[in-house]
Design a protein around this motif. Structure first.
Motif, PDB file in Angstrom:
ATOM      1  N   LEU A 113       6.321  -1.168   7.976  1.00 37.53           N
ATOM      2  CA  LEU A 113       6.746   0.017   7.506  1.00 37.53           C
ATOM      3  C   LEU A 113       7.985   0.105   6.769  1.00 37.53           C
ATOM      4  O   LEU A 113       9.112  -0.575   7.223  1.00 37.53           O
ATOM      5  CB  LEU A 113       6.631   1.111   8.630  1.00 37.53           C
ATOM      6  CG  LEU A 113       5.539   1.113   9.244  1.00 37.53           C
ATOM      7  CD1 LEU A 113       5.547   2.067  10.494  1.00 37.53           C
ATOM      8  CD2 LEU A 113       4.239   1.564   8.860  1.00 37.53           C
ATOM      9  N   MET A 114       7.942   0.898   5.700  1.00 39.81           N
ATOM     10  CA  MET A 114       9.191   1.035   5.064  1.00 39.81           C
ATOM     11  C   MET A 114      10.392   1.614   5.620  1.00 39.81           C
ATOM     12  O   MET A 114      11.494   1.246   5.675  1.00 39.81           O
ATOM     13  CB  MET A 114       8.942   1.805   3.534  1.00 39.81           C
ATOM     14  CG  MET A 114       8.044   0.783   2.613  1.00 39.81           C
ATOM     15  SD  MET A 114       8.935  -0.405   1.847  1.00 39.81           S
ATOM     16  CE  MET A 114      10.295   0.229   1.055  1.00 39.81           C
ATOM     17  N   GLU A 115      10.008   2.464   6.559  1.00 36.92           N
ATOM     18  CA  GLU A 115      11.010   3.342   7.427  1.00 36.92           C
ATOM     19  C   GLU A 115      11.859   2.255   8.195  1.00 36.92           C
ATOM     20  O   GLU A 115      12.972   2.585   8.730  1.00 36.92           O
ATOM     21  CB  GLU A 115      10.344   4.502   8.311  1.00 36.92           C
ATOM     22  CG  GLU A 115       9.656   5.466   7.468  1.00 36.92           C
ATOM     23  CD  GLU A 115       8.056   5.221   6.766  1.00 36.92           C
ATOM     24  OE1 GLU A 115       7.774   6.156   6.335  1.00 36.92           O
ATOM     25  OE2 GLU A 115       7.829   4.127   7.122  1.00 36.92           O
ATOM     26  N   GLU A 116      11.131   1.302   8.606  1.00 35.50           N
ATOM     27  CA  GLU A 116      11.879   0.231   9.507  1.00 35.50           C
ATOM     28  C   GLU A 116      12.874  -0.520   8.929  1.00 35.50           C
ATOM     29  O   GLU A 116      13.829  -1.151   9.516  1.00 35.50           O
ATOM     30  CB  GLU A 116      10.689  -0.844  10.150  1.00 35.50           C
ATOM     31  CG  GLU A 116       9.546  -0.205  11.010  1.00 35.50           C
ATOM     32  CD  GLU A 116       8.606  -1.242  11.455  1.00 35.50           C
ATOM     33  OE1 GLU A 116       8.769  -2.217  10.852  1.00 35.50           O
ATOM     34  OE2 GLU A 116       7.812  -0.635  12.273  1.00 35.50           O
ATOM     35  N   TYR A 149       0.948  -1.221   0.014  1.00 30.21           N
ATOM     36  CA  TYR A 149       0.227   0.101   0.135  1.00 30.21           C
ATOM     37  C   TYR A 149       0.933   1.149  -0.170  1.00 30.21           C
ATOM     38  O   TYR A 149       1.071   1.850   1.056  1.00 30.21           O
ATOM     39  CB  TYR A 149      -0.949   0.077   1.263  1.00 30.21           C
ATOM     40  CG  TYR A 149      -2.052   1.049   1.204  1.00 30.21           C
ATOM     41  CD1 TYR A 149      -3.059   0.880   0.355  1.00 30.21           C
ATOM     42  CD2 TYR A 149      -2.037   1.937   2.037  1.00 30.21           C
ATOM     43  CE1 TYR A 149      -4.019   1.956   0.364  1.00 30.21           C
ATOM     44  CE2 TYR A 149      -3.036   3.049   2.438  1.00 30.21           C
ATOM     45  CZ  TYR A 149      -4.192   2.941   1.439  1.00 30.21           C
ATOM     46  OH  TYR A 149      -5.192   3.862   1.470  1.00 30.21           O
ATOM     47  N   LEU A 150       1.310   1.611  -1.206  1.00 27.73           N
ATOM     48  CA  LEU A 150       2.252   2.616  -1.274  1.00 27.73           C
ATOM     49  C   LEU A 150       1.974   3.373  -2.624  1.00 27.73           C
ATOM     50  O   LEU A 150       1.478   2.770  -3.815  1.00 27.73           O
ATOM     51  CB  LEU A 150       3.705   2.045  -1.334  1.00 27.73           C
ATOM     52  CG  LEU A 150       4.447   1.666  -0.126  1.00 27.73           C
ATOM     53  CD1 LEU A 150       5.794   0.950  -0.335  1.00 27.73           C
ATOM     54  CD2 LEU A 150       4.600   2.811   0.974  1.00 27.73           C
ATOM     55  N   VAL A 209      -1.686   5.393   8.556  1.00 26.89           N
ATOM     56  CA  VAL A 209      -2.985   5.838   9.183  1.00 26.89           C
ATOM     57  C   VAL A 209      -4.386   5.681   8.429  1.00 26.89           C
ATOM     58  O   VAL A 209      -5.323   5.770   9.158  1.00 26.89           O
ATOM     59  CB  VAL A 209      -3.012   7.446   9.391  1.00 26.89           C
ATOM     60  CG1 VAL A 209      -1.675   8.006  10.241  1.00 26.89           C
ATOM     61  CG2 VAL A 209      -2.743   7.886   7.885  1.00 26.89           C
ATOM     62  N   LYS A 210      -4.185   5.400   7.250  1.00 30.50           N
ATOM     63  CA  LYS A 210      -5.523   5.058   6.238  1.00 30.50           C
ATOM     64  C   LYS A 210      -5.879   3.489   6.499  1.00 30.50           C
ATOM     65  O   LYS A 210      -6.878   3.112   6.068  1.00 30.50           O
ATOM     66  CB  LYS A 210      -5.144   5.585   4.930  1.00 30.50           C
ATOM     67  CG  LYS A 210      -4.969   6.631   4.654  1.00 30.50           C
ATOM     68  CD  LYS A 210      -4.587   7.161   3.414  1.00 30.50           C
ATOM     69  CE  LYS A 210      -5.575   7.033   2.321  1.00 30.50           C
ATOM     70  NZ  LYS A 210      -5.430   7.256   0.930  1.00 30.50           N
ATOM     71  N   LEU A 211      -5.001   2.994   7.012  1.00 28.03           N
ATOM     72  CA  LEU A 211      -5.419   1.401   7.416  1.00 28.03           C
ATOM     73  C   LEU A 211      -5.669   1.245   8.826  1.00 28.03           C
ATOM     74  O   LEU A 211      -5.401  -0.047   9.305  1.00 28.03           O
ATOM     75  CB  LEU A 211      -4.040   0.685   7.007  1.00 28.03           C
ATOM     76  CG  LEU A 211      -3.825   0.824   5.517  1.00 28.03           C
ATOM     77  CD1 LEU A 211      -2.297   0.205   5.140  1.00 28.03           C
ATOM     78  CD2 LEU A 211      -4.853   0.248   4.567  1.00 28.03           C
ATOM     79  N   THR A 219       3.594  -0.769   3.743  1.00 26.48           N
ATOM     80  CA  THR A 219       3.121   0.579   3.815  1.00 26.48           C
ATOM     81  C   THR A 219       4.369   1.401   4.320  1.00 26.48           C
ATOM     82  O   THR A 219       5.347   1.186   4.621  1.00 26.48           O
ATOM     83  CB  THR A 219       1.725   0.796   4.491  1.00 26.48           C
ATOM     84  OG1 THR A 219       1.488   1.986   4.031  1.00 26.48           O
ATOM     85  CG2 THR A 219       1.859   0.818   5.963  1.00 26.48           C
ATOM     86  N   SER A 220       3.825   2.996   4.701  1.00 22.16           N
ATOM     87  CA  SER A 220       4.810   3.549   5.111  1.00 22.16           C
ATOM     88  C   SER A 220       4.165   4.487   6.116  1.00 22.16           C
ATOM     89  O   SER A 220       2.903   4.265   6.317  1.00 22.16           O
ATOM     90  CB  SER A 220       5.528   4.716   3.886  1.00 22.16           C
ATOM     91  OG  SER A 220       4.179   5.419   3.549  1.00 22.16           O
ATOM     92  N   LEU A 221       4.821   5.385   6.986  1.00 20.79           N
ATOM     93  CA  LEU A 221       4.004   6.017   8.185  1.00 20.79           C
ATOM     94  C   LEU A 221       2.905   7.113   7.637  1.00 20.79           C
ATOM     95  O   LEU A 221       1.911   7.080   8.056  1.00 20.79           O
ATOM     96  CB  LEU A 221       4.876   6.783   8.834  1.00 20.79           C
ATOM     97  CG  LEU A 221       6.040   6.199   9.673  1.00 20.79           C
ATOM     98  CD1 LEU A 221       7.156   6.932  10.252  1.00 20.79           C
ATOM     99  CD2 LEU A 221       5.296   5.727  10.907  1.00 20.79           C
ATOM    100  N   ARG A 222       3.163   7.492   6.583  1.00 21.12           N
ATOM    101  CA  ARG A 222       2.271   8.480   5.764  1.00 21.12           C
ATOM    102  C   ARG A 222       0.956   7.721   5.500  1.00 21.12           C
ATOM    103  O   ARG A 222      -0.132   8.409   5.615  1.00 21.12           O
ATOM    104  CB  ARG A 222       2.884   8.962   4.525  1.00 21.12           C
ATOM    105  CG  ARG A 222       2.017   9.758   3.697  1.00 21.12           C
ATOM    106  CD  ARG A 222       2.647  10.357   2.537  1.00 21.12           C
ATOM    107  NE  ARG A 222       1.875  11.033   1.425  1.00 21.12           N
ATOM    108  CZ  ARG A 222       2.142  11.243   0.442  1.00 21.12           C
ATOM    109  NH1 ARG A 222       3.115  10.971  -0.371  1.00 21.12           N
ATOM    110  NH2 ARG A 222       1.076  11.889  -0.333  1.00 21.12           N
TER     111      ARG A 222
END
Length: 506
Positions: A124-127, A60-61, A113-115, A107-110
């Motif tokens: 999360l991709m940031e991880e 989901y990106l 929130v929609k999920l 997904t990402s942090l951005r």
């Protein structure tokens, strides 16, 4: 023997390590870094899904470099990826997740929130930034267990009950198409691909395969550029794009605006198009201005892994002549069957059916729909042999070329998306309860969806659009709304769809 796409990708990385694999706006990533990040993500997926294998992982990106890393990371975890459109309404995303039940969502942090309403674990991709490089055996031992009929991805397409269908494709079916296309068109890795299709399209998966197998460079083009065609052409020139595979809609718009005379595309040498009919007048505009380019008209629904027929335009067609969908791709057999399940004669119209290793595995968690579309070959009573019934009506001419005539049912291709008109009707009647009776038809002359509805008082188009925008992506929302006191019925008491289709074209 080719078994999975990752083996091909790793061979490509060895010879293209420092070459640019993917570009998006001002960002770019080389093959070595792409592999490193994808492997890290793959190891994390394995850990967080408790070593799940051959189970769907959703992505989901937005269409960006992270989406490519995510798809490859899912493959490294030995699971099929399922790309989701971040612009799709939450209700529709929820229906997809309820049906497919992925073991995780990348997904990402951005966008996390929609999920919030889903109980599917998020990754999360940031991880992955600070993740240690995984040990070779962690990923390679799992990959040794893969076989070529294991799934590589799930692509969602419109369904008549209001819930999209998840088409399951495997490694073998992609190799089938890629081996043919590479040999037929002599792809050698020098391709710079202008990738305009959304990541939920099978065209994007083809582009991904070109990057993985041949080392072609992927230039990700934002969908918003379709609304600014001059900027789109400038972006192609800036990146020296030499290959595109697009839905004709944007190409028609470029022709209508006469943009190729103002912004010539000097590096473009290979032009594929598919997903809908390319009007000949606008096609000739492109053909005449890019005389050195190869133009290829491809045809095939998602269930056939990309496409099953093609036509290389060698001679300039007359303006009043449509383009054929051509001949079958290698190792694919196209059957044109009449209502009795027999082969049609030359010139006779019938349903296009397909057999071969290119066929999808079916619809995920949907055996009923699978059994209706993937059926025993009526020409073979000796052993099990599955064919896919496309629902498209075609005919074969004396030169062996196949010509598209229309749809057998209410399934249409619009803006490159395959849409089940019954899904629009189902949602309006049963979910939104806007009317008791309605019928959605496709107006081919204007390439738009028209909704006829039965009601004493009129509902404005704005009211319809506002309600539907909460449920459907923009491409599924009808362009015209026509009220009738009573919708026409046939002898069986059903709404006369054929009559309404004829009315829409007048």
């Amino acid at each position: 023997m080719k078994i999975n796409l990752l083996d091909c990708f790793e061979t490509t990385v060895e010879s293209h390590a420092d070459s640019i694999a993917v570009k998006h706006k001002e960002e770019q990533i080389c093959f070595r870094e792409l592999k490193e990040k994808a492997r890290k993500l793959g190891a994390q997926i394995i850990q967080k899904t408790h070593h799940a294998m051959n189970l769907p992982v959703a992505v989901y990106l937005p269409k960006e470099i992270n989406a490519v890393i995510a798809d490859l990371g899912v493959l490294y975890s030995c699971n099929p990826f399922m790309n989701l459109d971040v612009k799709t309404p939450a209700d529709r995303i929820g229906k997809i997740l309820d049906l497919i039940r992925p073991c995780a969502i990348v997904t990402s942090l951005r966008f996390a929130v929609k999920l919030e309403r889903t109980d599917v674990p998020l990754i999360l991709m940031e991880e992955i930034v600070d993740e240690a490089e995984p040990k070779d055996f962690v990923l390679e031992n799992r990959r040794k267990l893969l076989i070529d009929t294991d799934p590589i991805c799930i692509i969602n397409t419109s369904g008549s009950t209001g819930t999209p269908k998840g088409v399951v494709l495997n490694h073998r079916s992609f190799f089938d198409f890629m081996d043919w296309s590479v040999e037929r068109f002599a792809f050698d890795g020098s391709e710079v691909i202008g990738s305009l299709s959304p990541i939920v399209f099978d065209i994007f998966d083809f582009e991904l395969c070109m990057m993985m197998i041949k080392g072609s460079q992927l230039v990700l083009l934002d969908a918003s550029l379709a609304s600014f065609p001059a900027r789109l052409l400038e972006t192609l020139n800036q990146n020296q794009v030499n290959f595109i595979f697009w839905v004709p809609s944007i190409m028609v718009n470029i022709a209508n605006l006469d943009l190729l005379d103002k912004i010539p595309l000097q590096t473009l040498k290979m032009i594929w198009f598919a997903g809908e009919v390319f009007p000949t007048k606008q096609f000739l505009y492109w053909y005449d201005r890019l005389s050195d380019a190869v133009f290829v008209n491809l045809y095939g629904p998602i269930e056939i892994t990309l496409d099953c027929t093609y036509y290389v335009v060698k001679d300039r067609p007359a303006e009043n002549q449509s383009l054929p969908i051509g001949v079958a791709c290698r190792n694919t057999d196209v059957l044109i069957l009449n209502d009795a399940g027999e082969l049609c004669r030359e010139g006779e119209e019938g349903e296009l059916c397909v057999r071969g290793t290119s066929l999808a595995m079916g619809y995920y968690n949907n055996p009923e729909k699978t059994s209706l579309a993937f059926v025993q070959n009526p020409l073979n009573a000796s052993y099990p042999e599955i064919i896919y019934r496309t629902g498209d009506v075609v005919s074969l001419d004396g030169k062996g070329l196949i010509w598209f005539k229309g749809r057998k049912d209410s399934l249409v291709k619009h803006m490159g998306y395959r849409i089940e008109l019954g899904e629009i009707e189902h949602v309006i009647i049963n979910d939104l309860k806007l009317v008791k009776y309605c019928c959605a038809v496709y107006r081919y002359t204007k390439k738009e969806i028209v909704l006829y509805y039965e009601k004493k008082e009129e509902i404005s188009g704005a009211q319809f659009r506002k309600a539907l925008a909460k449920v459907f992506p923009a491409y599924m929302i009808p362009a015209a709304y026509i009220r009738m006191d009573l919708l026409p019925r046939n002898a069986n008491g059903k709404i006369d769809r054929l009559m309404l289709k004829e009315m829409a074209e007048k």
